[in-house]
Design a protein around this motif. Structure first.
Motif, short mmCIF file in Angstrom:
data_model
loop_
_atom_site.label_atom_id
_atom_site.label_comp_id
_atom_site.label_asym_id
_atom_site.label_seq_id
_atom_site.Cartn_x
_atom_site.Cartn_y
_atom_site.Cartn_z
N ALA A 142 0.83 -1.20 0.00
CA ALA A 142 0.00 0.00 0.00
C ALA A 142 0.87 1.25 0.00
CB ALA A 142 -0.92 0.00 1.21
N TYR A 143 0.37 2.28 -0.62
CA TYR A 143 0.98 3.60 -0.58
C TYR A 143 0.29 4.38 0.54
CZ TYR A 143 2.34 8.31 -1.89
OH TYR A 143 2.84 9.59 -1.88
N LYS A 144 1.07 5.02 1.38
CA LYS A 144 0.52 5.70 2.55
C LYS A 144 0.99 7.15 2.61
CE LYS A 144 0.08 3.64 6.76
NZ LYS A 144 0.55 3.08 8.03
N LEU A 145 0.09 8.03 2.98
CA LEU A 145 0.37 9.43 3.21
C LEU A 145 0.08 9.71 4.68
CD1 LEU A 145 0.48 12.40 1.52
CD2 LEU A 145 -1.80 12.42 2.52
N LYS A 146 1.02 10.34 5.38
CA LYS A 146 0.85 10.63 6.81
C LYS A 146 0.77 12.14 7.04
CE LYS A 146 3.47 6.61 8.39
NZ LYS A 146 4.56 6.16 9.27
N TYR A 147 -0.06 12.54 8.00
CA TYR A 147 -0.17 13.93 8.40
C TYR A 147 0.11 14.02 9.89
CZ TYR A 147 -2.00 18.52 9.48
OH TYR A 147 -2.12 19.80 9.93
N GLN A 148 1.11 14.83 10.27
CA GLN A 148 1.49 14.99 11.66
C GLN A 148 0.76 16.21 12.22
OE1 GLN A 148 5.28 16.74 13.66
NE2 GLN A 148 5.83 14.86 12.60
N PHE A 149 -0.05 16.01 13.28
CA PHE A 149 -0.85 17.08 13.83
C PHE A 149 -0.01 18.14 14.55
CE2 PHE A 149 -4.01 13.66 13.61
CZ PHE A 149 -5.01 14.32 12.91
N LYS A 150 1.03 17.74 15.26
CA LYS A 150 1.80 18.67 16.10
C LYS A 150 2.40 19.81 15.29
CE LYS A 150 5.48 18.68 19.56
NZ LYS A 150 6.43 17.83 20.28
N ASP A 151 3.06 19.51 14.18
CA ASP A 151 3.72 20.53 13.37
C ASP A 151 3.00 20.82 12.06
OD1 ASP A 151 5.79 20.73 15.27
OD2 ASP A 151 6.83 19.03 14.38
N GLY A 152 1.89 20.13 11.80
CA GLY A 152 1.14 20.34 10.57
C GLY A 152 1.91 19.92 9.33
N ILE A 153 2.67 18.83 9.43
CA ILE A 153 3.52 18.37 8.34
C ILE A 153 2.86 17.20 7.61
CG2 ILE A 153 5.74 17.32 7.78
CD1 ILE A 153 6.88 18.71 10.27
N THR A 154 2.82 17.28 6.29
CA THR A 154 2.34 16.17 5.47
C THR A 154 3.55 15.37 5.01
OG1 THR A 154 0.45 17.45 4.73
CG2 THR A 154 1.04 15.54 3.41
N GLU A 155 3.52 14.07 5.24
CA GLU A 155 4.63 13.19 4.88
C GLU A 155 4.15 12.14 3.87
OE1 GLU A 155 7.12 12.84 8.95
OE2 GLU A 155 5.09 12.02 9.00
N PRO A 156 4.39 12.38 2.58
CA PRO A 156 3.98 11.39 1.58
C PRO A 156 5.06 10.32 1.38
CG PRO A 156 4.81 13.33 0.50
CD PRO A 156 4.89 13.60 1.99
N ASN A 157 4.78 9.41 0.47
CA ASN A 157 5.75 8.42 -0.03
C ASN A 157 6.13 7.34 0.96
OD1 ASN A 157 5.77 9.72 -2.50
ND2 ASN A 157 7.42 11.07 -1.89
N TYR A 158 5.21 6.87 1.76
CA TYR A 158 5.43 5.69 2.59
C TYR A 158 4.84 4.48 1.87
CZ TYR A 158 6.94 8.30 6.68
OH TYR A 158 7.64 9.08 7.55
N VAL A 159 5.51 3.37 2.01
CA VAL A 159 5.01 2.11 1.47
C VAL A 159 4.87 1.12 2.61
CG1 VAL A 159 5.55 0.15 -0.03
CG2 VAL A 159 5.99 2.46 -0.82
N MET A 160 3.72 0.48 2.67
CA MET A 160 3.48 -0.60 3.64
C MET A 160 3.59 -1.92 2.90
SD MET A 160 0.18 0.45 5.95
CE MET A 160 -0.88 -0.28 4.76
N LEU A 161 4.27 -2.86 3.50
CA LEU A 161 4.35 -4.22 2.97
C LEU A 161 3.89 -5.16 4.07
CD1 LEU A 161 7.93 -3.95 1.48
CD2 LEU A 161 5.80 -3.89 0.21
N GLY A 162 3.20 -6.21 3.68
CA GLY A 162 2.73 -7.12 4.71
C GLY A 162 2.43 -8.51 4.22
N LEU A 163 2.43 -9.40 5.18
CA LEU A 163 2.09 -10.81 4.99
C LEU A 163 1.21 -11.20 6.16
CD1 LEU A 163 2.68 -13.63 3.64
CD2 LEU A 163 4.51 -13.83 5.30
N ARG A 164 0.01 -11.69 5.87
CA ARG A 164 -0.94 -12.07 6.93
C ARG A 164 -1.36 -13.53 6.79
NH1 ARG A 164 -4.28 -7.44 5.33
NH2 ARG A 164 -3.60 -5.65 6.52
N TYR A 165 -1.47 -14.19 7.92
CA TYR A 165 -2.02 -15.53 7.98
C TYR A 165 -3.45 -15.42 8.46
CZ TYR A 165 -2.79 -20.36 9.25
OH TYR A 165 -3.31 -21.62 9.35
N HIS A 166 -4.39 -16.00 7.70
CA HIS A 166 -5.82 -15.88 8.00
C HIS A 166 -6.28 -17.04 8.87
CE1 HIS A 166 -6.75 -12.54 5.17
NE2 HIS A 166 -5.58 -12.95 4.73
N ILE A 167 -6.90 -16.69 9.95
CA ILE A 167 -7.46 -17.69 10.87
C ILE A 167 -8.98 -17.63 10.71
CG2 ILE A 167 -7.69 -18.36 13.28
CD1 ILE A 167 -5.04 -16.85 13.74
N TRP A 168 -9.57 -18.71 10.35
CA TRP A 168 -11.01 -18.70 10.08
C TRP A 168 -11.78 -19.28 11.23
CZ3 TRP A 168 -11.49 -15.69 6.16
CH2 TRP A 168 -10.52 -15.68 5.18
#
Length: 168
Positions: A142-168
């Motif tokens: 996933a592509y992620k954009l973060k916004y920091q409330f304290k300083d009002g900074i927008t931080e683009p260009n994060y990538v999330m990678l993941g592997l999940r095991y599904h328990i049914w």
């Protein structure tokens, strides 16, 4: 003894049916910043709960040497997860990041000063996932954009990678 067995089955059977209706997944999670070569990636664990075929919530905890972060996200899947193993998702969430810095100060003592900061961040994300039903695993990016409330900074260009095991 037979009555006790029937009573036990009467209580366990509805619980077993309920467990089959809800999807839980647990796995590994990585958070990488693409445009900063000095940024150290953080890794951790994540849990996800699908409460419908199109909606879910996820929570994660991740970190590295100077960072510990926790967060939760609400996700919307574009495709019905029962009809397609491939999916596109959109999400929004909140996170808290705790940093610990060691600064060295020049002077007679030359003692490092430890500084702690924390930041509340909102994030938006768009991603792709694929579920492998034979092994109950899903991979996502996933592509992620973060916004920091304290300083009002927008931080683009994060990538999330993941592997999940599904328990049914």
């Amino acid at each position: 003894m037979k009555k006790l067995l029937w009573i036990l089955c009467a209580f366990i059977f509805p619980l077993a049916l309920n467990a089959q209706e809800h999807d839980w997944a647990f796995g590994l999670f990585g958070d990488l910043k693409l445009d900063d070569a000095a940024y150290d990636a953080s890794f951790g664990v994540q849990g996800k709960y699908d409460f419908s075929n199109h909606q879910s919530v996820q929570a994660q905890i991740h970190g590295r040497g100077d960072l510990l972060a926790v967060g939760a996200d609400y996700l919307v899947n574009i495709f019905d997860k029962e009809k397609s193993n491939f999916n596109i998702f959109l999400g929004a969430g909140l996170g808290q990041e705790f940093f610990t810095y060691d600064y060295s100060v020049e002077g007679p003592d030359d003692q490092p000063i430890r500084r702690k900061e924390n930041f509340t961040k909102a994030n938006g994300q768009v991603g792709l996932s694929y579920y492998f039903p034979t092994v109950d695993l899903s991979l996502y990016i996933a592509y992620k954009l973060k916004y920091q409330f304290k300083d009002g900074i927008t931080e683009p260009n994060y990538v999330m990678l993941g592997l999940r095991y599904h328990i049914w």
